[in-house]
Design an enzyme around this catalytic site. Structure first.
Site, short mmCIF file in Angstrom:
data_model
loop_
_atom_site.label_atom_id
_atom_site.label_comp_id
_atom_site.label_asym_id
_atom_site.label_seq_id
_atom_site.Cartn_x
_atom_site.Cartn_y
_atom_site.Cartn_z
N ASN A 49 0.86 -1.18 0.00
CA ASN A 49 0.00 0.00 0.00
C ASN A 49 0.90 1.24 0.00
OD1 ASN A 49 -1.81 2.04 0.52
ND2 ASN A 49 -2.29 1.37 2.61
N TRP A 50 0.93 1.93 -1.11
CA TRP A 50 1.84 3.08 -1.24
C TRP A 50 1.31 4.32 -0.53
CZ3 TRP A 50 3.53 2.95 -7.16
CH2 TRP A 50 4.16 1.74 -7.42
N LYS A 51 0.07 4.28 -0.10
CA LYS A 51 -0.57 5.44 0.55
C LYS A 51 -0.38 6.69 -0.34
CE LYS A 51 0.15 3.18 4.92
NZ LYS A 51 0.14 3.29 6.36
N HIS B 237 -9.33 0.54 5.22
CA HIS B 237 -8.02 0.74 5.85
C HIS B 237 -8.21 1.60 7.11
CE1 HIS B 237 -3.92 2.09 6.58
NE2 HIS B 237 -3.55 1.01 5.92
N GLU C 26 -6.64 3.99 8.24
CA GLU C 26 -6.52 5.45 8.02
C GLU C 26 -7.82 6.01 7.45
OE1 GLU C 26 -2.87 5.30 5.79
OE2 GLU C 26 -1.81 4.68 7.61
N GLU D 86 -4.91 -5.79 10.59
CA GLU D 86 -3.90 -4.76 10.82
C GLU D 86 -4.16 -4.09 12.16
OE1 GLU D 86 -2.11 -3.24 6.96
OE2 GLU D 86 -3.99 -2.18 7.16
N GLY E 109 2.77 1.62 10.78
CA GLY E 109 3.68 2.75 10.63
C GLY E 109 4.40 3.13 11.91
N SER F 34 3.89 -2.81 10.13
CA SER F 34 5.35 -2.80 10.24
C SER F 34 6.00 -4.11 9.80
CB SER F 34 5.78 -2.42 11.66
OG SER F 34 5.30 -1.11 11.98
N GLY G 225 3.00 -1.33 4.28
CA GLY G 225 2.96 0.11 4.03
C GLY G 225 4.36 0.64 3.75
N GLY G 226 5.01 1.13 4.79
CA GLY G 226 6.32 1.79 4.65
C GLY G 226 7.33 0.99 3.84
C1 PEP Z 1 -0.58 -0.27 6.21
O1 PEP Z 1 -0.72 0.92 6.08
O2 PEP Z 1 -1.45 -1.03 5.78
C2 PEP Z 1 0.61 -0.76 6.91
C3 PEP Z 1 0.62 -1.99 7.33
O3 PEP Z 1 1.65 0.13 7.09
P1 PEP Z 1 3.11 -0.20 7.69
O4 PEP Z 1 3.62 -1.44 7.00
O5 PEP Z 1 3.94 1.01 7.39
O6 PEP Z 1 2.94 -0.43 9.16
#
Ligand code: PEP
Length: 250
Positions: free
Chosen positions: A9-11, A94, A96, A166, A172, A212, A233-234
């Site tokens: 997920n590039w956000k 998600h 967010e 999640e 994050g 993460s 994500g990151g």
């Molecule tokens: C996400 O946003 O779905 C996520 C899991 O982010 P991260 O890997 O950065 O924790």
């Protein structure tokens, strides 16, 4: 046998031109991958990425979708628009979107049903906040998000659903749920799906872990019985990190 799915997920990262360069490098880095690989760029970055990945098996997802097919919904993007660009998967619910944009389970459910009707696969995100976990509400929250998010989704449509567990406190933050904690949340979700549908639907469901995920922890997570993939994500923003996550079993 459940086919592992690793999604990035590039956000709100990667301009259209950056996305193309990245997608080409990623396709090269994971060309021998044996798992389902999905990337979710921002809307405006999707066309270039989809074109760059045409010869690759990497699928393109959207990070969100409108709850209508067309009309006076300023700022929204519909399922048919995404499909025309080659999108095959949409991430819905998600944390967010839930926390920052007030998306409710009922609203997410409308989008889940619309996506399925439009032949898109869905990654439905669920997960508890730290406060909810500390208050002993983990299972109550997951149960509500699963039941309400999947309301009126049929057993046959469940083959187009992936659930991403999640924990919000792990997104994050650099904090990852332990493999055992993640596995027990996944087992709980699978048992709820069995109650809602059947053993065979539950056994076939792909449940991703997100929060993460990094090259250094992906192997231990993926070794768990109920973890069938990752939503990243990151670490999905760097080929040096996402490549080894996708190739965790090589
Ligand atoms: C996400 O946003 O779905 C996520 C899991 O982010 P991260 O890997 O950065 O924790």
């Amino acid at each position: 046998m459940r086919k592992v799915c690793i999604a990035g997920n590039w956000k709100m990262n990667m301009t259209p031109s950056e996305g193309v360069v990245f997608a080409k490098a990623l396709a090269e880095a994971v060309k021998d991958a044996s798992v389902r690989v999905v990337v979710a760029p921002p809307f405006v970055t999707i066309p270039g990425v989809a074109e760059a990945l045409q010869e690759s098996s990497i699928e393109v997802a959207a990070q969100n979708m409108a709850d209508h097919l067309s009309g006076a919904y300023t700022g929204e993007v519909s399922a048919p628009m995404l499909k025309e660009l080659g999108v095959s998967v949409v991430i819905l619910g998600h944390s967010e979107r839930r926390a920052l944009y007030g998306e409710s389970d009922a609203f997410i459910n409308r989008k889940v049903k619309l996506a399925l009707a439009e032949d898109l696969d869905v990654i439905l995100c669920v997960g508890e906040t730290l406060e909810e976990r500390e208050a002993g509400q983990l299972e109550t929250v997951l149960k509500r998000q699963v039941i309400e998010g999947l309301k009126d989704v049929s057993a046959s449509e469940m083959s187009h659903i992936i659930i991403a567990y999640e924990p919000v406190w792990a997104i994050g933050t650099g904090k990852t749920a332990t493999p055992d904690d993640a596995n027990s949340a996944h087992a709980f979700i699978r048992s709820e799906i069995e109650k809602l549908y059947s053993k065979s639907v539950a056994e076939s469901l792909i449940i991703q872990y997100g929060g993460s995920v990094k090259p250094s922890n992906v192997k231990d997570l993926m070794a768990m019985k109920h973890i069938d993939g990752a939503l990243v994500g990151g670490a999905a923003l760097s080929v040096e990190q996402f490549g080894p996550i996708v190739r965790y079993n090589k």
